[in-house]
Design a protein around this motif. Structure first.
Motif, mmCIF file in Angstrom:
data_model
loop_
_atom_site.group_PDB
_atom_site.id
_atom_site.type_symbol
_atom_site.label_atom_id
_atom_site.label_comp_id
_atom_site.label_asym_id
_atom_site.label_seq_id
_atom_site.Cartn_x
_atom_site.Cartn_y
_atom_site.Cartn_z
ATOM 1 N N GLN A 111 19.507 -6.922 5.631
ATOM 2 C CA GLN A 111 20.632 -7.250 4.761
ATOM 3 C C GLN A 111 20.874 -6.170 3.708
ATOM 4 O O GLN A 111 22.014 -5.746 3.492
ATOM 5 N N GLU A 170 27.835 -4.798 3.294
ATOM 6 C CA GLU A 170 28.054 -6.217 3.055
ATOM 7 C C GLU A 170 29.121 -6.805 3.973
ATOM 8 O O GLU A 170 29.030 -7.959 4.383
ATOM 9 N N ARG A 220 27.515 -7.863 7.149
ATOM 10 C CA ARG A 220 26.273 -8.626 7.020
ATOM 11 C C ARG A 220 26.179 -9.763 8.027
ATOM 12 O O ARG A 220 25.132 -10.007 8.612
ATOM 13 N N LEU A 254 30.379 -10.885 -2.309
ATOM 14 C CA LEU A 254 30.043 -9.751 -1.455
ATOM 15 C C LEU A 254 31.277 -8.892 -1.250
ATOM 16 O O LEU A 254 32.360 -9.201 -1.747
ATOM 17 N N ARG A 276 24.662 -15.094 4.922
ATOM 18 C CA ARG A 276 25.643 -14.440 4.062
ATOM 19 C C ARG A 276 25.816 -15.220 2.749
ATOM 20 O O ARG A 276 25.866 -14.641 1.671
ATOM 21 N N PRO A 321 22.264 -9.448 -4.811
ATOM 22 C CA PRO A 321 21.418 -8.427 -4.167
ATOM 23 C C PRO A 321 20.129 -8.141 -4.923
ATOM 24 O O PRO A 321 19.099 -7.857 -4.314
#
Length: 401
Positions: free
Chosen positions: A328, A333, A336, A193, A122, A130
């Motif tokens: 992922q 998110e 994740r 995230l 993470r 991303p």
């Protein structure tokens, strides 16, 4: 490369290389110490199993914690815990502790890893963002392969001259590099995230329910399980071939291990050249690795077998990196950590299931025949995965990215 323009990523990559090198030194140290103490490869396998078992049992909980808690703080705690446990391994060796203490430390290490792994994944996404995640994971594969070669090579020299305790101490120090990098990073430059999952009962079950609604991810994990267990437990088949039909013995096994590691470096370089890691690449690399595994079963000598291992290892890295990227990028998110934990459980289960199955097959039908059978199973799994993914192509835009 755009990634290395980021100060945070430069710190993270450098710390990762130091940490991976230390980890492989520790792996060699555990194997060395257990074999010296017992002379039993079964005992060595038990130490490995004890480090893997907590990931199977508690990995989903670790994923839920990674989704809920500030991951940078989690990593500061887990990396410090790893350092303490590695120092504990050194103490067992230096003070003549009973082997049961080493087994306990191995289990505790696995317990920390159950929380550590999803948090690392993470946080890696926060460092790269991303848009550059695929590139970061490809670089991570290169770093892992390089660290493995350095750690095993340097560790062999250190173990022979100074003993395994020094390997454990070096690993403990390597975690300090990660802690220093975490503290030195500019938090304002991290890519945030989605909001962390709120504290709730049943967070682990919520993760499983979410995965159940993601058929594409389930297919990817299913293919990864087959390839990682029956199709790709190369340590078992390399040893069986070297000590069996290739007549290479321990020296031959060492050569094959080195060649395989070099192949993983090649694979990491190749995968880094792809701008996108699509599902088609996963299926294609899996088929290539499986077909070449069947070819390897017919290799007449050690060096011809080694030559086939290079592209097999490269394809394996492409598969692993693509799986990590897709699970992922193709999931939410806020989930994740739990998705990464599920992937880690699949990987650990594949290793635990595949190794004894392949070992039994090698004894029952022979190493060459085992490679052919395992490769054929890999081809079938990839073909089935391709069919399922094509059926969903109209619903899953990622197939046409």
């Amino acid at each position: 490369m755009r990634l290395f323009n980021s100060r945070n990523y430069r710190l993270w990559a450098a710390a990762d290389l130091v940490s991976v090198t230390g980890t492989w030194m520790k792996v060699l140290g555990v194997n060395w110490f257990v074999l010296q103490a017992t002379g039993s490869t079964t005992s060595m396998g038990l130490a490995l199993m004890l480090q893997t078992l907590p990931i199977l049992l508690f990995g989903p909980l670790g994923g839920a914690l990674a989704d809920r808690l500030p991951v940078r703080r989690v990593l500061l705690v887990t990396q410090a815990a790893h350092a303490v446990l590695s120092a504990g391994f050194a103490a067992v060796v230096l003070f003549g502790g009973h082997l049961s203490w080493l087994y306990l430390l191995a289990f505790l290490t696995g317990l920390v890893s159950a929380a550590d792994g999803p948090a690392l994944g993470r946080f890696g996404g926060m460092v790269s963002g991303p848009a550059l995640l695929s590139q970061a994971l490809a670089n991570g594969s290169l770093i892992s392969s390089t660290g493995r070669i350095i750690g095993m090579s340097l560790g062999g020299v250190v173990a022979a001259t100074a003993g395994p305790a020094v390997l454990f101490l070096a690993n403990a120090v390597s975690f300090a590099a990660v802690i220093a990098a975490l503290l030195a990073m500019r938090t304002s430059s991290l890519h945030q995230l989605a909001a962390a999952a709120p504290a709730e009962r049943g967070a682990v079950r919520a993760g499983f329910r979410y995965l159940a609604t993601q058929p594409t991810v389930l297919v990817v994990l299913g293919v990864a399980f087959v390839l990682g267990s029956i199709g790709r437990n190369y340590q078992v088949t390399m040893a069986a071939m070297s000590f069996g039909p290739l007549s290479g013995g321990p020296a031959g096994y060492g050569v094959l291990s080195t060649v395989f590691a070099a192949g993983t470096v090649l694979g990491a370089i190749v995968v880094g050249r792809f701008r996108e890691l699509r599902l088609q690449l996963l299926v294609g690399a899996g088929v290539v690795a499986s077909v070449l595994q069947m070819v390897a079963g017919a290799a007449p000598g050690l060096w011809s077998f080694a030559a086939v291992l290079v592209p097999i290892a490269a394809a394996a890295v492409i598969v692993d990196t693509t799986v990590s990227t897709r699970v992922q990028l193709d999931t939410r998110e806020d989930m994740r950590g739990r998705v990464l934990a599920a992937a880690a459980v699949v990987s650990a289960l594949g290793g635990m299931v595949g190794a004894p199955v392949l070992g039994a097959l090698c004894e029952a039908i022979g190493p060459r025949e085992t490679l052919v059978v395992a490769g054929a199973i890999g081809v079938l799994a990839c073909s089935a995965g391709a069919v399922l993914l094509l059926r969903r192509s109209a619903e899953v835009p990622v197939l046409a990215e």
